[in-house]
Scaffold this motif. Structure first.
Motif, short mmCIF file in Angstrom:
data_model
loop_
_atom_site.label_atom_id
_atom_site.label_comp_id
_atom_site.label_asym_id
_atom_site.label_seq_id
_atom_site.Cartn_x
_atom_site.Cartn_y
_atom_site.Cartn_z
N ARG A 39 -16.18 2.00 2.52
CA ARG A 39 -15.36 1.31 3.70
C ARG A 39 -14.00 0.98 3.03
N PHE A 40 -13.01 0.86 3.67
CA PHE A 40 -11.69 0.38 3.29
C PHE A 40 -11.13 -0.45 4.53
N TRP A 41 -11.03 -2.05 4.34
CA TRP A 41 -10.43 -2.81 5.43
C TRP A 41 -8.97 -3.26 4.90
N VAL A 42 -8.22 -3.65 6.15
CA VAL A 42 -6.99 -4.18 5.85
C VAL A 42 -7.01 -5.51 6.59
N SER A 43 -6.07 -6.61 6.17
CA SER A 43 -6.09 -7.93 6.65
C SER A 43 -4.99 -7.93 7.78
N GLU A 44 -5.10 -9.25 8.18
CA GLU A 44 -4.17 -9.70 9.17
C GLU A 44 -3.53 -11.00 8.71
N HIS A 45 -2.38 -11.02 8.08
CA HIS A 45 -1.46 -12.36 7.92
C HIS A 45 -0.20 -12.24 8.49
N HIS A 46 0.33 -13.43 8.79
CA HIS A 46 1.60 -13.50 9.62
C HIS A 46 2.59 -14.47 8.88
N ASN A 47 4.01 -13.83 8.98
CA ASN A 47 5.01 -14.75 8.37
C ASN A 47 4.88 -15.05 6.78
N SER A 48 4.31 -14.44 6.26
CA SER A 48 3.98 -14.30 5.09
C SER A 48 5.06 -13.30 3.99
N ALA A 49 5.77 -13.89 3.09
CA ALA A 49 6.46 -13.32 2.28
C ALA A 49 5.74 -12.31 1.25
N GLY A 50 4.43 -12.87 0.88
CA GLY A 50 3.77 -12.26 -0.04
C GLY A 50 2.50 -11.13 0.14
N LEU A 51 2.42 -11.14 1.69
CA LEU A 51 1.31 -10.18 2.28
C LEU A 51 2.08 -9.28 3.48
N ALA A 52 1.83 -8.24 3.33
CA ALA A 52 2.59 -7.42 4.37
C ALA A 52 1.85 -6.96 5.53
N GLY A 53 0.66 -7.08 5.30
CA GLY A 53 -0.26 -6.57 6.84
C GLY A 53 -0.31 -7.60 7.66
N SER A 54 0.48 -7.03 8.92
CA SER A 54 0.35 -8.30 10.19
C SER A 54 -0.23 -7.45 11.32
N SER A 55 -0.67 -6.05 11.22
CA SER A 55 -1.23 -5.73 12.29
C SER A 55 -2.13 -4.45 11.95
N PRO A 56 -3.33 -4.95 11.65
CA PRO A 56 -4.42 -3.94 11.12
C PRO A 56 -4.64 -2.93 12.10
N GLU A 57 -4.46 -2.91 13.19
CA GLU A 57 -4.72 -1.71 14.41
C GLU A 57 -3.75 -0.62 14.05
N VAL A 58 -2.30 -0.99 13.77
CA VAL A 58 -1.49 -0.07 13.81
C VAL A 58 -1.77 0.71 12.32
N LEU A 59 -1.78 -0.13 11.44
CA LEU A 59 -1.95 0.54 9.68
C LEU A 59 -3.26 1.41 9.65
N LEU A 60 -4.40 0.88 10.64
CA LEU A 60 -5.44 1.75 10.43
C LEU A 60 -5.44 3.18 10.98
N SER A 61 -4.58 3.17 12.12
CA SER A 61 -4.34 4.38 12.73
C SER A 61 -3.66 5.50 11.75
N THR A 62 -2.68 4.85 10.84
CA THR A 62 -1.96 5.79 9.81
C THR A 62 -3.10 6.14 8.54
N LEU A 63 -4.02 5.03 8.36
CA LEU A 63 -5.08 5.39 7.21
C LEU A 63 -6.02 6.43 7.62
N ALA A 64 -6.39 6.41 9.15
CA ALA A 64 -7.39 7.41 9.38
C ALA A 64 -6.79 8.68 9.34
N ALA A 65 -5.38 8.71 9.87
CA ALA A 65 -4.93 10.14 9.73
C ALA A 65 -4.66 10.75 8.34
N ARG A 66 -4.69 10.00 7.35
CA ARG A 66 -4.53 10.16 5.89
C ARG A 66 -5.76 10.30 5.04
N THR A 67 -6.78 10.04 5.49
CA THR A 67 -8.17 10.08 4.87
C THR A 67 -9.00 10.92 5.66
N ASN A 68 -10.32 11.26 5.04
CA ASN A 68 -11.10 12.25 5.48
C ASN A 68 -12.59 11.63 5.85
#
Length: 336
Positions: A39-68
């Motif tokens: 499995r591959f999980w992505v995190s949720e952080h906010h107002n962070s200069a050093g971490l870009a992932g703020s919306s896991p639901e949106v990112l997951l839809s892209t990851l699912a479309a680009r993996t098998n």
């Protein structure tokens, strides 16, 4: 054989942009899919200069479309900020689009400063009350996901759409035993964040198993543990590259984290005696070394937790360092 999975926080290295960090997460997910990770999980952080992932639901839809085939999930959605109903709908949508591949990991951490939490929940929100509501939110979320809102409940007659036959795997994430209590009471799976807290995790997992209540989600307890890992061709090279990870973890603790520094710059950081003590202590949250050394320590960690799956947070300044870590581990464990 031990199963391996990945939590990626979309770290932003100094000299790179948030957009580039998110593209690196996509590339890492594709590599993990190809290499045989579970499995591959992505995190949720906010107002962070050093971490870009703020919306896991949106990112997951892209990851699912680009993996098998790899399972994809949130590590995790910070439930106190949101409506349990809306989270259920978001993940039912993902389950409808990518059936049998979606994990819903949830946590109760703020994912940022109290001021940022106010921005997420509203300026008048009571942050302490939000944490107190967490157990009730978890139960409401599970009701919506399993269509089990009972008669007489305030949400009677409400169903989360789209209507699907499958249910995302639900995980509670935590770095203390309290999250394990919530997981056992709700019948959810439990992931201990050893990469945040290197002490007490084994006892938290044992307590979870002992108190587990079967549910519509799981009839037996399901557990995993997550730890920082950096793997290179040699122990010496891994230690050199790990200077970036050592400093990153320290700066997060001190509230100074603006991005991952190159190992050469990290080695020049003006460490105080307190800093050096923290760096040494934080190594309990990390595994660093060659493939053989990391393999041995991952197997030992899994045995201490009595789990058949370990999740890693791949560290380093360069994306290629993170990619090399998962390639070497895939080869060492014979994943592909």
């Amino acid at each position: 054989m031990l199963k391996l999975s990945i939590l990626d926080q979309s770290p932003v290295s100094i000299g790179f942009t948030h957009s580039e960090a998110l593209q690196q997460t996509i590339q890492l997910a594709q590599a993990a899919d190809r290499l045989g990770f579970t499995r591959f999980w992505v995190s949720e952080h906010h107002n962070s200069a050093g971490l870009a992932g703020s919306s896991p639901e949106v990112l997951l839809s892209t990851l699912a479309a680009r993996t098998n085939r790899i399972r994809l999930g949130s590590g995790g959605v910070l439930l106190p900020h949101y409506s349990a109903y809306k989270v259920a709908e978001n993940f039912r949508m993902l389950e409808a689009l990518y059936p049998g591949r979606i994990d819903l990991g949830i946590g109760r951490a703020p994912g940022g400063t109290p001021h940022t939490a106010k921005a997420l929940r509203g300026a008048d929100a009571d942050l302490f009350e939000g944490l107190e509501r967490f157990p009730a939110q978890v139960h409401d979320l599970l009701r919506f996901l399993t269509d089990s809102v009972e008669a007489g409940h305030v949400f009677e007659g409400i169903r989360a759409t789209p209507l699907v036959t499958g249910v995302p795997q639900v995980w509670l994430l935590g770095s203390t035993g309290q999250s394990g209590v919530y997981a056992s009471q709700s019948g959810a799976a439990f992931c201990f964040a050893h990469f945040i807290n290197g002490a007490g995790g084994q006892q938290a997992v044992r307590s979870y198993r002992k108190s587990f209540r079967p549910s519509a989600l799981n009839v037996v307890p399901q557990t995993t543990v997550c730890i920082h890992v950096l793997c290179a061709e040699t122990d010496a090279e891994a230690e050199r590259l790990a200077a970036s990870s050592d400093l990153r973890i320290l700066q997060v603790e001190k509230g100074e984290f603006e991005g991952v520094l190159p190992p050469e710059e990290a080695a020049k950081y003006p460490y105080s005696e307190w800093d050096l003590t923290r760096v040494r202590d934080n190594r309990s949250r990390m595994i660093v070394g060659s493939a053989s050394r990391v393999r041995e320590q991952l197997l030992s960690l899994a045995a201490s937790y009595e789990v058949n799956e370990v999740m890693i947070v791949a560290g380093g300044y360069q994306f290629e360092t993170r990619l090399k870590t998962i390639e070497l581990l895939a080869e060492s464990f014979g994943l592909a």
